[in-house]
Design a protein around this motif. Structure first.
Motif, PDB file in Angstrom:
ATOM      1  N   HIS A 544      19.188  -7.674  10.073  1.00 48.76           N
ATOM      2  CA  HIS A 544      18.797  -7.268   9.246  1.00 48.76           C
ATOM      3  C   HIS A 544      17.645  -8.184   9.053  1.00 48.76           C
ATOM      4  N   MET A 545      16.913  -7.098   7.327  1.00 54.42           N
ATOM      5  CA  MET A 545      15.543  -8.191   7.245  1.00 54.42           C
ATOM      6  C   MET A 545      15.317  -9.216   6.885  1.00 54.42           C
ATOM      7  N   ALA A 546      15.786  -9.474   6.037  1.00 54.42           N
ATOM      8  CA  ALA A 546      16.682 -11.559   4.940  1.00 54.42           C
ATOM      9  C   ALA A 546      16.850 -12.304   6.458  1.00 54.42           C
ATOM     10  N   SER A 547      17.546 -11.431   7.733  1.00 49.49           N
ATOM     11  CA  SER A 547      17.939 -12.557   8.694  1.00 49.49           C
ATOM     12  C   SER A 547      16.272 -12.651   9.895  1.00 49.49           C
ATOM     13  N   PHE A 548      15.654 -10.937   9.627  1.00 49.80           N
ATOM     14  CA  PHE A 548      14.386 -11.189   9.742  1.00 49.80           C
ATOM     15  C   PHE A 548      13.248 -11.884  10.018  1.00 49.80           C
ATOM     16  N   HIS A 549      13.306 -11.932   8.590  1.00 50.10           N
ATOM     17  CA  HIS A 549      12.342 -13.445   7.623  1.00 50.10           C
ATOM     18  C   HIS A 549      12.602 -14.226   8.082  1.00 50.10           C
ATOM     19  N   SER A 550      13.395 -15.411   8.410  1.00 46.94           N
ATOM     20  CA  SER A 550      13.697 -15.940   8.284  1.00 46.94           C
ATOM     21  C   SER A 550      13.703 -16.477  10.226  1.00 46.94           C
ATOM     22  N   LEU A 551      14.010 -15.537  11.123  1.00 42.06           N
ATOM     23  CA  LEU A 551      13.525 -15.266  12.654  1.00 42.06           C
ATOM     24  C   LEU A 551      12.394 -16.128  12.549  1.00 42.06           C
ATOM     25  N   LEU A 552      11.170 -14.674  11.697  1.00 48.28           N
ATOM     26  CA  LEU A 552       9.652 -14.797  11.416  1.00 48.28           C
ATOM     27  C   LEU A 552       9.318 -16.455  11.265  1.00 48.28           C
ATOM     28  N   GLN A 553      10.036 -17.058  10.393  1.00 50.51           N
ATOM     29  CA  GLN A 553       9.495 -18.610  10.415  1.00 50.51           C
ATOM     30  C   GLN A 553       9.489 -19.238  11.503  1.00 50.51           C
ATOM     31  N   ARG A 554      11.121 -19.598  11.919  1.00 48.75           N
ATOM     32  CA  ARG A 554      10.926 -19.946  12.732  1.00 48.75           C
ATOM     33  C   ARG A 554      10.408 -20.019  14.494  1.00 48.75           C
ATOM     34  N   VAL A 555      10.051 -18.416  14.822  1.00 52.13           N
ATOM     35  CA  VAL A 555       9.155 -18.070  15.577  1.00 52.13           C
ATOM     36  C   VAL A 555       7.372 -18.939  15.737  1.00 52.13           C
ATOM     37  N   MET A 556       6.930 -18.310  14.722  1.00 51.01           N
ATOM     38  CA  MET A 556       5.742 -19.267  14.032  1.00 51.01           C
ATOM     39  C   MET A 556       5.372 -20.415  13.452  1.00 51.01           C
ATOM     40  N   GLY A 557       6.986 -21.311  13.151  1.00 50.24           N
ATOM     41  CA  GLY A 557       6.394 -22.507  13.234  1.00 50.24           C
ATOM     42  C   GLY A 557       5.834 -22.766  11.461  1.00 50.24           C
ATOM     43  N   TRP A 558       6.551 -21.505  10.518  1.00 48.61           N
ATOM     44  CA  TRP A 558       6.392 -22.162   9.396  1.00 48.61           C
ATOM     45  C   TRP A 558       7.571 -23.171   9.235  1.00 48.61           C
ATOM     46  N   GLU A 559       8.042 -23.317   7.886  1.00 50.82           N
ATOM     47  CA  GLU A 559       8.608 -24.381   7.052  1.00 50.82           C
ATOM     48  C   GLU A 559       9.300 -23.720   5.830  1.00 50.82           C
ATOM     49  N   LEU A 563       7.009 -18.087  -1.262  1.00 46.08           N
ATOM     50  CA  LEU A 563       7.393 -16.779  -1.402  1.00 46.08           C
ATOM     51  C   LEU A 563       7.301 -16.046   0.178  1.00 46.08           C
ATOM     52  N   PHE A 564       7.566 -14.637   0.128  1.00 44.05           N
ATOM     53  CA  PHE A 564       7.378 -13.545   1.314  1.00 44.05           C
ATOM     54  C   PHE A 564       7.274 -12.774   0.364  1.00 44.05           C
ATOM     55  N   ALA A 565       6.906 -11.695   1.265  1.00 47.40           N
ATOM     56  CA  ALA A 565       6.759  -9.954   1.957  1.00 47.40           C
ATOM     57  C   ALA A 565       6.813  -9.116   2.629  1.00 47.40           C
ATOM     58  N   PHE A 566       7.646  -7.966   3.156  1.00 49.47           N
ATOM     59  CA  PHE A 566       7.186  -7.472   3.438  1.00 49.47           C
ATOM     60  C   PHE A 566       6.410  -6.423   2.772  1.00 49.47           C
ATOM     61  N   GLN A 567       5.837  -5.674   4.260  1.00 49.77           N
ATOM     62  CA  GLN A 567       4.417  -4.468   3.143  1.00 49.77           C
ATOM     63  C   GLN A 567       5.457  -3.357   4.307  1.00 49.77           C
ATOM     64  N   THR A 568       5.290  -2.650   4.014  1.00 46.32           N
ATOM     65  CA  THR A 568       6.004  -1.256   4.676  1.00 46.32           C
ATOM     66  C   THR A 568       5.669   0.148   3.973  1.00 46.32           C
ATOM     67  N   SER A 569       5.968   0.843   4.739  1.00 41.02           N
ATOM     68  CA  SER A 569       5.517   2.700   4.114  1.00 41.02           C
ATOM     69  C   SER A 569       6.684   2.768   3.170  1.00 41.02           C
ATOM     70  N   GLN A 570       7.624   1.983   2.603  1.00 42.00           N
ATOM     71  CA  GLN A 570       8.418   1.995   1.566  1.00 42.00           C
ATOM     72  C   GLN A 570       7.642   1.069   0.319  1.00 42.00           C
ATOM     73  N   GLY A 571       7.331   0.498   0.471  1.00 40.09           N
ATOM     74  CA  GLY A 571       6.910  -0.207  -0.624  1.00 40.09           C
ATOM     75  C   GLY A 571       7.096  -1.916  -0.378  1.00 40.09           C
ATOM     76  N   MET A 572       5.996  -2.411  -1.009  1.00 38.96           N
ATOM     77  CA  MET A 572       6.955  -4.019  -1.312  1.00 38.96           C
ATOM     78  C   MET A 572       8.488  -4.750  -0.839  1.00 38.96           C
ATOM     79  N   LEU A 573       8.665  -5.285  -0.240  1.00 41.24           N
ATOM     80  CA  LEU A 573       9.813  -5.458   0.127  1.00 41.24           C
ATOM     81  C   LEU A 573      10.020  -7.071   0.091  1.00 41.24           C
ATOM     82  N   ASP A 574      10.064  -7.673  -1.163  1.00 44.46           N
ATOM     83  CA  ASP A 574      11.245  -9.492  -0.962  1.00 44.46           C
ATOM     84  C   ASP A 574      12.047  -9.560  -1.867  1.00 44.46           C
ATOM     85  N   GLU A 575      11.825 -11.152  -1.747  1.00 40.89           N
ATOM     86  CA  GLU A 575      13.289 -11.336  -2.503  1.00 40.89           C
ATOM     87  C   GLU A 575      13.917 -10.830  -3.212  1.00 40.89           C
ATOM     88  N   ASP A 576      13.232  -9.944  -4.281  1.00 39.51           N
ATOM     89  CA  ASP A 576      13.878  -9.296  -4.618  1.00 39.51           C
ATOM     90  C   ASP A 576      14.980  -7.876  -4.923  1.00 39.51           C
TER      91      ASP A 576
END
Length: 683
Positions: A544-559, A563-576
């Motif tokens: 799921h995208m919540a876990s995918f966000h955490s995975l991206l943070q570790r893979v890239m090296g972010w801390e 805040l963050f958001a996914f930009q998709t064809s369905q619109g912006m997906l953020d923590e809301d």
């Protein structure tokens, strides 16, 4: 569902997802099977809340079945109610309450289950093999049962008794019901209760009421305070009760004064549930008392729900009205609206499949007599009520072309077709088959809208148009001469229906994919980075995208610092958004698909995420397989701030401030912007 009951979540506090869960017939099947073996400990802990959920589910299932022929569901319901009398875990008391709810909503139960319940109930009404009872003690037991119920519920009228006891009565054998009704005659409101019960959907209850009424002492009829119940029985009673009605009417004429209807002081109306249904609620004054009443009129069925709350405090009524306006977006209307809607609804009731419910009788019995004359409704009659002139050909053409305006009204969005017939994949095909080929339901609905618009207490707006707009569109449909012409209202709805089907098809495919997920090879790249900063890794498509966000943070090296958001064809997906309910495969389906990932709305780190490959097997453990470039430091000013820092590193001479700046961001010394070690990534 059990967790909801454990948490004691009230029905009005359920989330949309929880409401959708309880609205599913499959959830009802599970709830019935689990309820039959519910332990006494759990019944005591949250059994009452569980029954509230079951009643909600049964109600939603009844609404579903009104619009769908589903014999498989009815068979599954009957199977779910099967009782094994030898089952040691069977909770017969809770089963009794579950079955009472089902019978109240006119569901047929297995005869074997009813026989078992009746045998248990007979223990309190008939002689026991072990402890024989004489008639006097038997009647005394019934009288005690009645008095206790009436005292606890504070019953003071016949319709109040029926609202409390109708479901319970349906579970008694006919002899027991007749005995209860016989003892009921000690109360002054008994005649009213018995007359209402003659229209009970269970023959055992109606027959018992008829039998007791036939033996009522003549002077007892003096206690009937509303003779309008007899008129309602004459219109809506079956052949069995009609045989006895004339004798009761003679007694009423001798002993009962003509009833004076109440005066309706206010009325609110709104559309509900997407089933061609309108809800109304009003206040009625009779003498010094104020009553609240209301119901639901569904086209093709009539009154499918109603209520009558007697003698309420005006403040209570105001609170109920304000809640109706805020939660249901009901609008105030002239009470005369009911003078036209009720005859239409009652005519539908007489000629439709839905019998008049007991809950409607008290409301109808207190309204003006001439509002209750069943009458078919036509567009010409509605036009006369709205005081409009016949429409010319030019006016009809204008309303055809302007029908798209009706999309702003609350109910039309519910006209989207859920199940498009096979082979229809073009807008015109859907429009012609699902809308123009069967226009009467839409003509009726538009006519109902015109009546409400005419009697509305608010000025016309974009969402509540003037009545001629609804009538004009209805007349265009009634003429049936659209042919190849456009009808913007239906054109848009047909296109929306196709889009709905595409989304549903994708959701079905997604459900299948989730049950057998596959591994994804993902590449994430930090845009505008020079040299390129990127990572390649494998992950399950079901993550799921919540876990995918955490995975991206570790893979890239972010801390995980911003805040963050996914930009998709369905619109912006953020923590809301409920990211833990959206799998990655819902956004990336085929190799080459991509989405954006924005991290830190200040520094604006923009990433591109691309699905490079779908593996034949699932990837249960994420793994980084390749990459390049060190992760930039947090809060350095984004990609352009990072480029400036890299430029400082390339300079041979730095002043003290510049050296401190590099040191602050960890880019001094042996920092290598091109370095990346996949083995150092902790997943």
């Amino acid at each position: 569902m059990c967790q909801l009951a454990e948490d004691d979540t009230p029905i009005d506090a359920l989330t949309p997802a929880q409401q959708a869960l309880l609205s599913s017939p499959q959830t009802l099947l599970y709830a019935l099977q689990f309820g039959l073996i519910l332990s006494k400990a759990l019944e005591q802990k949250w059994g009452e809340r569980y029954l509230q959920y079951v009643e909600l589910m049964v109600s939603e299932t009844r609404i579903y079945l009104r619009g769908h022929q589903d014999p498989d569901l009815l068979e599954a319901l009957a199977s779910a109610c099967h009782i094994d009398v030898d089952e040691p875990e069977l909770n017969i008391d809770f089963a009794y309450q579950l079955f009472s709810i089902l019978r109240a909503y006119r569901f047929t139960l297995p005869p074997q289950a009813l026989r078992e319940l009746e045998q248990r109930q007979n223990k309190t009404l008939a002689e026991s093999e072990d402890q024989p009872q004489d008639l006097d003690s038997h009647l005394a037991g019934i009288n005690q049962f009645l008095n206790e119920m009436i005292r606890q519920e504070q019953i003071t009228s016949g319709h109040h008794f029926v609202s409390v006891a109708a479901n319970e009565l349906a579970m008694f054998p006919e002899q027991g019901i007749e005995a209860i009704f016989g003892q009921l005659l000690t109360y002054p409101w008994a005649i009213e209760a018995l007359l209402i019960c003659t229209l009970h959907h269970e023959p055992a209850v109606s027959n018992a009421a008829i039998s007791v009424l036939n033996h009522v002492p003549p002077k007892k009829w003096k206690q009937l305070t509303n003779s309008q119940y007899l008129m309602l029985i004459r219109r809506f009673g079956g052949d069995t009760v009609q045989k006895h009605l004339s004798a009761w009417q003679k007694q009423a004429m001798k002993h009962v004064k003509a009833s004076v209807p109440g005066r309706v002081e206010s009325l609110h109306a709104c559309f509900i549930d997407g089933n061609q249904a309108m809800m109304f609620s009003g206040t009625l004054k009779l003498g010094n008392q104020h009553h609240q009443f209301g119901g639901v009129f569904r086209l093709g069925l009539g009154l499918i729900d109603a209520y009558f709350h007697a003698d309420l405090d005006p403040n209570q009524i105001d609170q109920l009205t304000q809640r109706l306006r805020s939660e249901m977006r009901a609008i105030p209307c002239d009470p005369l609206l009911l003078a036209h809607l009720l005859p239409w609804a009652l005519h539908t009731q007489l000629h439709g499949p839905e019998p008049l419910g007991l809950d409607a009788l008290p409301m109808l019995a207190h309204l003006p007599h001439h509002w209750l004359e069943p009458q078919a409704m036509t567009l010409d009659r509605i036009r006369d009520v709205c005081q409009l002139q016949p429409l010319s050909t030019d006016e009809l053409e204008r309303f055809r072309k302007g029908s798209k305006m009706l999309l702003n009204t609350p109910h039309t969005i519910d006209w989207v077709v859920d199940e498009i017939a096979p082979g229809l994949n073009k807008q015109k095909q859907v429009r012609d088959h699902h809308y123009l080929a069967q226009p009467q339901q839409y003509i009726d609905s538009l006519g109902m809208n015109a009546l409400i618009a005419h009697f509305a207490g608010e000025k016309a707006t974009l969402t509540h148009l003037q009545p001629q707009w609804y009538l004009g569109a209805a007349y265009v449909l009634q003429l049936g001469e659209i042919g190849r012409k456009s009808f913007p209202l239906f054109d848009h709805l047909a296109e929306h229906s196709l889009e709905w089907q595409r989304q549903a098809t994708f959701a079905d495919k997604l459900q299948g994919d989730i049950s057998a997920p596959k591994g994804y090879v993902i590449k994430v790249e930090l845009l505008d980075s020079k040299p390129k900063i990127w990572r390649r890794f494998t992950v399950s498509g079901a993550v799921h995208m919540a876990s995918f966000h955490s995975l991206l943070q570790r893979v890239m090296g972010w801390e995980h610092a911003h805040l963050f958001a996914f930009q998709t064809s369905q619109g912006m997906l953020d923590e809301d958004v409920a990211l833990d309910e959206i799998p990655l495969m819902a956004l990336l389906n085929e190799p080459g698909d991509s989405i954006g990932y924005l991290y830190d709305f200040g520094d604006h780190w923009q990433h591109a995420i691309t699905l490079e490959k779908i593996q034949s097997k699932d990837c249960r453990t994420p793994k980084v397989t390749a990459g390049r470039g060190a992760c930039p430091p947090e809060d350095c000013g984004g990609i352009w701030g990072y480029q400036n820092l890299l430029a400082l590193r390339r300079r041979k001479r730095l002043n003290e401030d510049e050296e401190e700046q590099l040191e602050w961001y960890g880019m001094d010394g042996d920092f290598d912007p091109a370095a990346f070690d996949k083995t150092q990534v902790e997943l």
